[in-house]
Every structure is written in C-alpha cells, then in structure tokens.
Design a protein around this motif. Structure first.
Motif, PDB file in Angstrom:
ATOM      1  N   VAL A 212     -92.938  14.085  27.384  1.00 31.62           N
ATOM      2  CA  VAL A 212     -93.415  12.783  27.865  1.00 31.62           C
ATOM      3  C   VAL A 212     -94.334  12.219  26.796  1.00 31.62           C
ATOM      4  O   VAL A 212     -95.353  12.823  26.459  1.00 31.62           O
ATOM      5  N   ALA A 213     -93.985  11.073  26.229  1.00 34.44           N
ATOM      6  CA  ALA A 213     -94.761  10.478  25.143  1.00 34.44           C
ATOM      7  C   ALA A 213     -94.798   8.964  25.305  1.00 34.44           C
ATOM      8  O   ALA A 213     -93.823   8.352  25.753  1.00 34.44           O
ATOM      9  N   TRP A 214     -95.925   8.362  24.929  1.00 38.06           N
ATOM     10  CA  TRP A 214     -96.044   6.909  24.950  1.00 38.06           C
ATOM     11  C   TRP A 214     -95.346   6.331  23.726  1.00 38.06           C
ATOM     12  O   TRP A 214     -95.610   6.736  22.587  1.00 38.06           O
ATOM     13  N   VAL A 215     -94.403   5.397  23.955  1.00 39.00           N
ATOM     14  CA  VAL A 215     -93.654   4.776  22.856  1.00 39.00           C
ATOM     15  C   VAL A 215     -93.994   3.292  22.832  1.00 39.00           C
ATOM     16  O   VAL A 215     -93.485   2.516  23.656  1.00 39.00           O
ATOM     17  N   PRO A 216     -94.857   2.861  21.919  1.00 41.09           N
ATOM     18  CA  PRO A 216     -95.284   1.461  21.886  1.00 41.09           C
ATOM     19  C   PRO A 216     -94.126   0.483  21.743  1.00 41.09           C
ATOM     20  O   PRO A 216     -94.173  -0.623  22.293  1.00 41.09           O
TER      21      PRO A 216
ATOM     22  N   VAL B 278     -89.526   9.824  28.825  1.00 42.19           N
ATOM     23  CA  VAL B 278     -89.356  11.156  29.403  1.00 42.19           C
ATOM     24  C   VAL B 278     -88.022  11.704  28.907  1.00 42.19           C
ATOM     25  O   VAL B 278     -86.972  11.100  29.151  1.00 42.19           O
ATOM     26  N   THR B 279     -88.049  12.844  28.220  1.00 42.12           N
ATOM     27  CA  THR B 279     -86.855  13.271  27.497  1.00 42.12           C
ATOM     28  C   THR B 279     -86.358  14.670  27.836  1.00 42.12           C
ATOM     29  O   THR B 279     -85.306  15.076  27.329  1.00 42.12           O
ATOM     30  N   SER B 280     -87.056  15.424  28.655  1.00 43.13           N
ATOM     31  CA  SER B 280     -86.569  16.760  29.005  1.00 43.13           C
ATOM     32  C   SER B 280     -85.787  16.709  30.311  1.00 43.13           C
ATOM     33  O   SER B 280     -86.038  15.870  31.179  1.00 43.13           O
ATOM     34  N   PHE B 281     -84.845  17.635  30.459  1.00 43.95           N
ATOM     35  CA  PHE B 281     -84.062  17.714  31.697  1.00 43.95           C
ATOM     36  C   PHE B 281     -84.969  17.984  32.884  1.00 43.95           C
ATOM     37  O   PHE B 281     -84.853  17.347  33.937  1.00 43.95           O
ATOM     38  N   GLU B 282     -85.878  18.926  32.733  1.00 46.56           N
ATOM     39  CA  GLU B 282     -86.754  19.311  33.849  1.00 46.56           C
ATOM     40  C   GLU B 282     -87.590  18.132  34.331  1.00 46.56           C
ATOM     41  O   GLU B 282     -87.686  17.880  35.539  1.00 46.56           O
TER      42      GLU B 282
END
Length: 398
Positions: A41-45, A52-56
């Motif tokens: 989970v990362a903030w993308v300006p 959110v990029t993981s399957f879980e």
C-alpha cells in the motif's frame, strides 16, 4: 467521509512519486512488482490515491465493504456515467443489482443468450475472414462481436454495435481519466448524452411491452430514471471491454504459446481454463476505487478515514505470493482463485456472459474457422492499466 490530499502521519505508507501515468498505461507490471516489494500500500501522487497491489490486501478490501466503501466521493465513474451500482454500498447497491439477476444468471445465459452469441460469432468471423490474413483480430472480430452481444442483451434496438463501441470506449476513458484530460471528459459527456437519449426513448416502450433484455428488466423493476441511466452506462463500459479484451488476450497468449494452444485444441474442455488464465494474467478491469470509512491497518500500514484507494486487481493477480511464476501465461498452473471479477457484493454481474461468449463460443469457433491461425509479423500491442487489453492484434492464417 472526507478525503485526504496526501499522507501526513509519521507511520503513513511510503510515497511512490516515481510512478507516472504514461508508464502505467504502457506496461504497469514492473511498476506493480516494485510497489509490492516496497510496500503493498503506497501513496501515488500521480493518481491521487493509495495504490493497493498485493493479493492479500486487495482480497481484504473485497471482503470488508463496511470499511472500504464503493461510494467514493469525487468518483470519476460517477462523473463519467452517473451514480451506478458499482459506486453504491448495500443496501442501495443490492436494490439495483437485483434487477440484473433474471437476465444474467447462468440459466438465462444458456437458454436465451448462448444462441445469440453463436449467431454473432459466425457473422463476425465471416466478416473478419473476408478481410484476409494480416487483419487485426482485436478490431476486426473481438470488438464488434462483444459489442453486438452487449447491444442485444441490453436491448438497444435503437443503436448499432458501432455506437456501443464508441459509447463504451469514451465512457471508460472518462472513468480512467486520472490525468484529467478535458478532451476525454468532453467525449465521455457526449456519449453519456447519446446513451441517455437512447434509453429515454426505450423506457416507455419497454414499460408497455417488456421483453427478455436487461433494459426491460431494470425498467420494470421500478428503478428511477437516473439509476437506469447510470447502470446502463456502467454496463456499456464494463460489459463490452471485459469480453472483448479477454478474447484478445486469450488469443494472443495461446498464439504466443503453441504448445498450450495444441493442448486446448486437443481437449476442448480446456477452453474454460484458457479463459480463466487469461483474465488472471491480464485483468481487463485492472483497478477500481474504494474509500475508507474509518482508520484501518492494511498491508502493514495505517490509513486514515476518508483515504482514497486504488485496488489494483491487475497487480493482485500477478502477486508471486499467490501465484507461482505469475508473469507467465500458463493454463497448467495450480488452480487458485483470482480477483479478475472482483469479489463480495460487487462480484461482476456479467461474469457468465463473458465466460460463455468467449470461452464456450468465440475462442473455439475462432480457431476452428481460421486454419493455422498465427501471429502476424507486425507486432501485437496492448495498453492500459485501469482497463487493459489489446490495442492491435494482427494475425495470419492459411
């Protein structure tokens, strides 16, 4: 809920200011791999939201609608298409969704619509074959086939499949317009108005004489006109691009892996497997938004209430924690659930339309109709990240 402009807390997710929209469009998968490795989970300006990029983590969001609301403020989909069921939570979502059930359930697909898919596959395959080797399978067959199927299911007797293609592309371009391009908004608004006019013309006719179509079902379920318009435009978007794009992706993948194509041709029961692996490998609907209703921990980080998320199904479906060698197309991989059709209350209503029209009709007919179908020397191209699919798929045959 109040949305955050950017993370400020000391324990906030990292800021991925290196991500650019144009790179996501060209090839998002290396970006997703780096984001997963650095923080799921990362903030993308560049897109103004937490990716959110993981399957879980994506699966967690799918299963917790109370915390992760579909009814996001300032939704691009609302602006492009109106307030459809995809941007509602239950119970409001379920009211709209229930109207779709009788038309799109597996029994109705089998008894009413499979013969329509077969008719259209034969029609558009014949037209494509007449174009001759070197033609573009994406534009020449996948797009008109998916568009005509959708036109008939929805009941747009006052529109053409070409109209459906134009409306779909411009409306989903609006839904994915994170660059805020004014030309994209203008085209989306024009298509929205055209679709509304077509719907408004048909509403009284279908009220007086109902039929088996989706538009008839929502009209006679008692939905308000704004809800009918928004849900029909949402369906024009996802209902066309998903079967079109998975058809192109599956064909491209099989033509790029001749040994797997030989397996499927030898065992027609594998067409369904080839389809599921195609939507896993390249999810046609690659990202959708959610908004937190409370402070929540997810993916090892803490998000505030009102946080705007991008749930990246395209990334989740290539998570190596869930899938071995996820970057490869492999219909022989261990069977595990993917997220290409979403989950929970918002599981895709058109799943059985896509599975039946593509896996059971279009793909078998395509490879049977065109002898020694193969990729052309001109390279294929794919693009997109909010929605992803083939842009060009030139093919040859004997």
């Amino acid at each position: 809920m109040t949305s955050t402009a950017q993370p400020t807390a000391s324990d906030a997710p990292p800021v991925a200011d290196w991500v650019r929209i144009e790179d996501l469009y060209d090839d998002p998968y290396p970006i997703y791999a780096r984001l997963r490795a650095e923080s799921p989970v990362a903030w993308v300006p560049a897109v103004g939201r937490y990716m959110v990029t993981s399957f879980e983590a994506c699966h967690q969001i799918e299963q917790d609608a109370e915390t992760f609301s579909a009814d996001e403020e300032s939704s691009l989909m609302k602006r492009s298409m109106g307030h459809s069921m995809l941007r509602k939570d239950d119970p409001e979502h379920q009211v709209d969704r229930a109207a779709y059930g009788p038309v799109l359930r597996p029994k109705a697909i089998k008894e009413t619509w499979t013969s329509v898919f077969e008719k259209n596959a034969e029609k558009y395959l014949a037209a494509f074959a007449a174009q001759g080797p070197g033609s573009d399978l994406h534009l020449g067959f996948a797009a008109p086939f998916a568009a005509e199927n959708l036109r008939e299911i929805m009941g747009f007797r006052n529109a053409t499949q070409e109209d459906m293609q134009r409306w779909s592309q411009t409306l989903i371009d609006g839904t994915g317009n994170y660059a805020d391009d004014p030309e994209v908004w203008a085209k989306a608004a024009a298509s929205s108005a055209e679709a509304d006019a077509a719907i408004d013309e048909l509403v009284p006719l279908l009220s007086a004489e109902p039929d088996a179509t989706l538009l008839s079902a929502v009209v006679n379920a008692g939905l308000t006109l704004p809800a009918i318009r928004a849900n029909m435009k949402m369906t024009i978007g996802g209902g066309l691009n998903e079967p079109r794009d998975v058809l192109g992706t599956a064909a491209w993948a099989l033509l790029s892996n001749p040994e797997q194509l030989a397996q499927v041709v030898a065992d027609p029961g594998l067409w369904a497997v080839a389809f599921e692996e195609a939507v896993r490998w390249v999810a046609p609907i690659g990202m959708y938004p959610r908004q937190t209703t409370r402070e929540v921990e997810i993916g090892g980080v803490t998000l505030p209430a009102g946080a705007r998320l991008g749930v990246n199904i395209g990334a989740a479906n290539r998570d190596p924690v869930q899938f071995e060698d996820p970057e490869a197309y492999n219909l022989n991989r261990e069977k595990k659930p993917h997220l290409a059709f979403g989950g929970g209350a918002h599981f895709c209503a058109g799943t059985w339309v896509a599975r039946t029209s593509v896996a059971h009709v279009a793909l078998p007919k395509l490879f049977a109709a065109l002898p020694n179908l193969r990729l052309s020397t001109r390279p294929a191209r794919e693009g997109g990240w909010v929605f992803r699919g083939m842009l060009e798929l030139p093919v040859d045959w004997d």
